[in-house]
Design a protein around this motif. Structure first.
Motif, PDB file in Angstrom:
ATOM      1  N   GLN A 170      46.084 -27.473  -1.024  1.00  0.00           N
ATOM      2  CA  GLN A 170      44.697 -27.263  -1.453  1.00  0.00           C
ATOM      3  C   GLN A 170      44.559 -25.814  -1.900  1.00  0.00           C
ATOM      4  N   LEU A 171      43.986 -25.623  -3.091  1.00  0.00           N
ATOM      5  CA  LEU A 171      43.846 -24.282  -3.663  1.00  0.00           C
ATOM      6  C   LEU A 171      42.404 -24.030  -4.058  1.00  0.00           C
ATOM      7  N   THR A 172      41.911 -22.836  -3.771  1.00  0.00           N
ATOM      8  CA  THR A 172      40.548 -22.460  -4.147  1.00  0.00           C
ATOM      9  C   THR A 172      40.595 -21.350  -5.191  1.00  0.00           C
ATOM     10  N   LEU A 173      39.911 -21.582  -6.317  1.00  0.00           N
ATOM     11  CA  LEU A 173      39.816 -20.593  -7.398  1.00  0.00           C
ATOM     12  C   LEU A 173      38.372 -20.148  -7.559  1.00  0.00           C
ATOM     13  N   HIS A 174      38.196 -18.950  -8.125  1.00  0.00           N
ATOM     14  CA  HIS A 174      36.867 -18.498  -8.539  1.00  0.00           C
ATOM     15  C   HIS A 174      36.737 -18.526 -10.059  1.00  0.00           C
ATOM     16  N   HIS A 197      30.542 -14.491 -11.379  1.00  0.00           N
ATOM     17  CA  HIS A 197      29.931 -15.376 -10.393  1.00  0.00           C
ATOM     18  C   HIS A 197      31.019 -16.251  -9.763  1.00  0.00           C
ATOM     19  N   GLY A 198      31.486 -15.806  -8.590  1.00  0.00           N
ATOM     20  CA  GLY A 198      32.653 -16.454  -7.978  1.00  0.00           C
ATOM     21  C   GLY A 198      32.320 -17.706  -7.203  1.00  0.00           C
ATOM     22  N   LEU A 202      23.955 -20.313  -5.838  1.00  0.00           N
ATOM     23  CA  LEU A 202      25.332 -19.916  -5.563  1.00  0.00           C
ATOM     24  C   LEU A 202      25.843 -18.948  -6.622  1.00  0.00           C
ATOM     25  N   ALA A 203      25.539 -19.232  -7.899  1.00  0.00           N
ATOM     26  CA  ALA A 203      26.021 -18.387  -8.982  1.00  0.00           C
ATOM     27  C   ALA A 203      25.427 -16.985  -8.919  1.00  0.00           C
ATOM     28  N   VAL A 204      24.166 -16.903  -8.557  1.00  0.00           N
ATOM     29  CA  VAL A 204      23.485 -15.612  -8.522  1.00  0.00           C
ATOM     30  C   VAL A 204      23.868 -14.801  -7.291  1.00  0.00           C
ATOM     31  N   ASN A 205      24.155 -15.487  -6.192  1.00  0.00           N
ATOM     32  CA  ASN A 205      24.350 -14.792  -4.913  1.00  0.00           C
ATOM     33  C   ASN A 205      25.793 -14.658  -4.452  1.00  0.00           C
ATOM     34  N   GLU A 206      26.736 -15.293  -5.174  1.00  0.00           N
ATOM     35  CA  GLU A 206      28.138 -15.179  -4.734  1.00  0.00           C
ATOM     36  C   GLU A 206      28.664 -13.771  -5.002  1.00  0.00           C
TER      37      GLU A 206
END
Length: 244
Positions: free
Chosen positions: A183-187, A130-131, A240-244
């Protein structure tokens, strides 16, 4: 997602009725029921939907609660520390439920941390598939080029692990002090994920903060502040967790 399974003796111990060892003894003695049936196997697992009785007394089910906390630097993302250092729950003393952090932020990292007593919600958010975007701002020593930062998207090996960022942007550069704000974005968030990535690139992190988790931000909060999530925010994070 189905409710997560927990060992029966752990559920009994977490309820505060008795220790885990005593709970195991009570199970073996046939003094524990699950959904009105006596259970004597120690390997039995239950969910939050199951009714558990110990010596004829039904365990109370805690109402699920959800909190957002602005973790300061120098605080452990745990509910206890054997070295006597400050832990996140020291700041949430007015919360009566037994809550625990969803994931963690390093000791030297500040920012947005979620806490709950809802194991299903925690597992949903932490599951690797769940990204959900986790956005960090890092101050690094040196001035990395865009081509160097692009390698973060492909992934950098550190201690046998592949560490990735799904996105980045350079917020500012101080040429005099030779520092950069990125700025960094992680999953996903492996142990010291950003610090290890930037170390491998040759630009060590001097300061790190998580500013966003999904659609949640720290707007209006100061380090050490916490607030409950609204029902809408909880629903949105699940979505968000279910649909990412």
């Amino acid at each position: 997602m189905p409710n997560s399974l927990e060992r029966l003796q752990k559920v009994i111990a977490q309820s505060g009725v008795t220790s885990r060892r005593k709970a195991e003894k009570l199970i073996a003695e046939g003094k524990v029921k699950v959904n009105n049936k006596v259970v004597t196997e120690l390997g039995t697992k239950v969910t939050s939907n199951d009714d558990v009785e110990v010596n004829g007394i039904l365990l109370e089910k805690e109402v699920p609660v959800y909190y957002m906390f602005y973790k300061p630097r120098g605080v452990i993302s745990s509910i206890k520390d054997d070295k006597g250092r400050k832990v996140v729950t020291d700041y949430l003393g007015e919360v009566e439920e037994r809550i625990y952090p969803i994931g963690r932020l390093d000791y030297d990292t500040s920012g947005l941390l979620l806490l709950t007593n809802d194991g299903d919600f925690a597992n949903l958010l932490m599951h690797p598939s769940h990204g959900i975007d986790k956005v960090y701002v890092a101050k690094v020593k040196g001035i990395p080029s865009k081509s160097e930062l692009n390698t973060l998207r492909k992934g950098i090996r550190s201690d046998g692990e592949l560490l990735k960022a799904v996105g980045y942007s350079i917020l500012s550069v101080d040429k005099q002090k030779k520092t950069t704000i990125v700025q960094l974005t992680l999953h996903e968030g492996k142990n010291r994920h950003i610090r290890r990535m930037m170390d491998e690139l040759g630009y060590p992190v001097s300061k790190l903060k998580r500013e966003r988790y999904g659609m949640l931000t720290l707007d209006g909060m100061q380090p050490g502040d916490y607030r409950p999530l609204t029902p809408h925010e909880v629903k949105k994070m699940r979505h968000l967790a279910v649909n990412e």
